[in-house]
Design a protein around this motif. Structure first.
Motif, PDB file in Angstrom:
ATOM      1  N   ASP A 292       0.809  -1.212   0.000  1.00 55.57           N
ATOM      2  CA  ASP A 292       0.000   0.000   0.000  1.00 55.57           C
ATOM      3  C   ASP A 292       0.845   1.267   0.000  1.00 55.57           C
ATOM      4  N   LYS A 293       2.079   1.174   0.495  1.00 52.43           N
ATOM      5  CA  LYS A 293       2.892   2.387   0.569  1.00 52.43           C
ATOM      6  C   LYS A 293       3.324   2.873  -0.816  1.00 52.43           C
ATOM      7  N   TYR A 294       3.294   1.990  -1.828  1.00 48.62           N
ATOM      8  CA  TYR A 294       3.666   2.389  -3.177  1.00 48.62           C
ATOM      9  C   TYR A 294       2.451   2.744  -4.045  1.00 48.62           C
ATOM     10  N   GLU A 297       1.879   6.174  -5.926  1.00 54.19           N
ATOM     11  CA  GLU A 297       3.137   6.910  -5.887  1.00 54.19           C
ATOM     12  C   GLU A 297       3.590   7.222  -7.320  1.00 54.19           C
ATOM     13  N   THR A 317      10.792   9.197  -2.346  1.00 56.54           N
ATOM     14  CA  THR A 317      11.784   8.454  -1.551  1.00 56.54           C
ATOM     15  C   THR A 317      13.077   8.172  -2.305  1.00 56.54           C
TER      16      THR A 317
END
Length: 390
Positions: A292-294, A297, A317
């Motif tokens: 989910d963090k990507y 993005e 990042t």
């Protein structure tokens, strides 16, 4: 005195002729001594000789070893003839045998463990040397090539076919994904437009049947407001009709426009590909498989791998990822920013974003490079362009 030549018709003359032929009767051949006799009397004398008796004693001590050796030699010679002269073609077993025994120094079958050619062919089929099949014309065999070089070549061809199949499957999955995304994007707009159209048709039917002549004039602006593209099309038609009746100069311009339009359509077909990745563009991750963090993005494409994969460097990042283009989406910048055309007739051209049409999911761009610099192109789909990383 010298030895005279045998006269024609004498036994000596016939014996010399038979000897000159090379091949004589098999029943007068001794495999242990490797001696061919010319007639029955000669073969009888040979079997009674001391040398033959010694060979028979050797054979009696270990008959199985001799027979196996003879069988192996016969098998090797037969398969060499089959492989070299006929390859993997289907051929009559007796034809190969005739080629084998043409050499006068060949090993005879009566010294092997096979009593007939049929038994030998069946042995070849059972042990995987050949594919054997029996027909009305006798036994036919097809050689099975197990040479290491041939097997390596076959493995190489099979590997290439598998790679081609994988590419085709990946292309099919990409097309299916694009079709699914297109349907999900078009369903809301298409359903909304169809409902509005049915409502308008019902209103016009009520106005024509029940209302007076003044009321349709009030309904006309509503139709124009709700369907602006029809009014634009009518105005364009009027503009095209008027110049046609005046001078010939305007006709030349319209013909030129038609030629340009045809050329653009040809370029659109030739440059429309199923891959669109390019170095230096900004894209968005639309998959949750990486975590989910990507998701959602943005990153810049640093390298394109085999047309369909990209090495990304995330803008926030700085992490680097390898992602398939099916998991990426183009990024539309603000008006006035630089973009790169990724697909279609202007593929590879840099341009400036001039306007965004959210209803049609398209943009208007101005080409900024190449021979068509300064040209305005409208109705370019979102997925055909992406923001350039500056």
């Amino acid at each position: 005195m010298g030895k005279g030549k045998a006269e024609v018709g004498t036994p000596k003359y016939l014996a010399n002729k038979m000897k000159a032929k090379g091949l004589q009767k098999l029943r007068w051949y001794c495999q242990m001594c490797e001696k061919q006799c010319r007639d029955e009397n000669g073969f009888k004398c040979h079997t009674m000789s001391e040398s033959h008796q010694r060979q028979i004693l050797l054979f009696a001590d270990n008959a199985g070893r001799f027979i196996d050796g003879f069988s192996s030699e016969f098998l090797t010679g037969y398969l060499q003839i089959l492989r070299r002269q006929f390859g993997t073609k289907r051929v009559a077993a007796n034809k190969v045998y005739q080629e084998y025994i043409a050499d006068r120094h060949h090993l005879h079958m009566n010294a092997t463990k096979w009593h007939s050619l049929s038994d030998f062919v069946k042995y070849l089929g059972r042990n995987g040397h050949c594919v054997a099949d029996e027909t009305d014309k006798g036994w036919f065999i097809t050689y099975i090539d197990r040479d290491p070089e041939t097997l390596a070549m076959q493995e190489k061809v099979a590997k290439k076919q598998k790679m081609d199949k994988d590419d085709a499957e990946r292309l099919a999955e990409f097309i299916e994904e694009q079709v699914r995304r297109g349907k999900t994007e078009e369903e809301p707009s298409s359903s909304g437009y169809s409902e509005l159209k049915r409502a308008n048709e019902e209103e016009t039917i009520k106005i024509d049947l029940k209302l007076t002549n003044k009321q349709p004039q009030q309904a006309a602006p509503a139709v124009v407001i709700k369907r602006p593209f029809d009014s634009l099309d009518d105005s364009k038609k009027e503009k095209k009709i008027k110049p046609s009746s005046s001078g010939g100069e305007t006709k030349k311009i319209s013909a030129l426009d038609e030629l340009i339009k045809e050329e653009e359509q040809k370029k659109e077909k030739s440059n429309r590909k199923d891959y669109w990745l390019s170095e230096g563009i900004v894209v968005k991750l639309v998959t949750r498989s990486l975590g989910d963090k990507y998701y959602k993005e943005k990153g810049v494409v640093v390298e394109v791998i085999e047309k369909y994969r990209a090495k990304l460097k995330l803008l926030e990042t700085g992490e680097k990822l390898k992602v398939d283009q099916a998991h990426l989406e183009t990024v539309i910048p603000a008006v006035g920013k630089q973009i790169l055309v990724l697909n279609g007739g202007y593929r590879g051209c840099t341009a400036t974003l001039k306007a965004i049409n959210t209803e049609r999911y398209s943009v208007t761009i101005e080409i900024a490079s190449g021979p068509l610099k300064g040209r305005l192109v409208s109705n370019v789909a979102y997925e055909d362009i992406s923001k350039l990383f500056v």
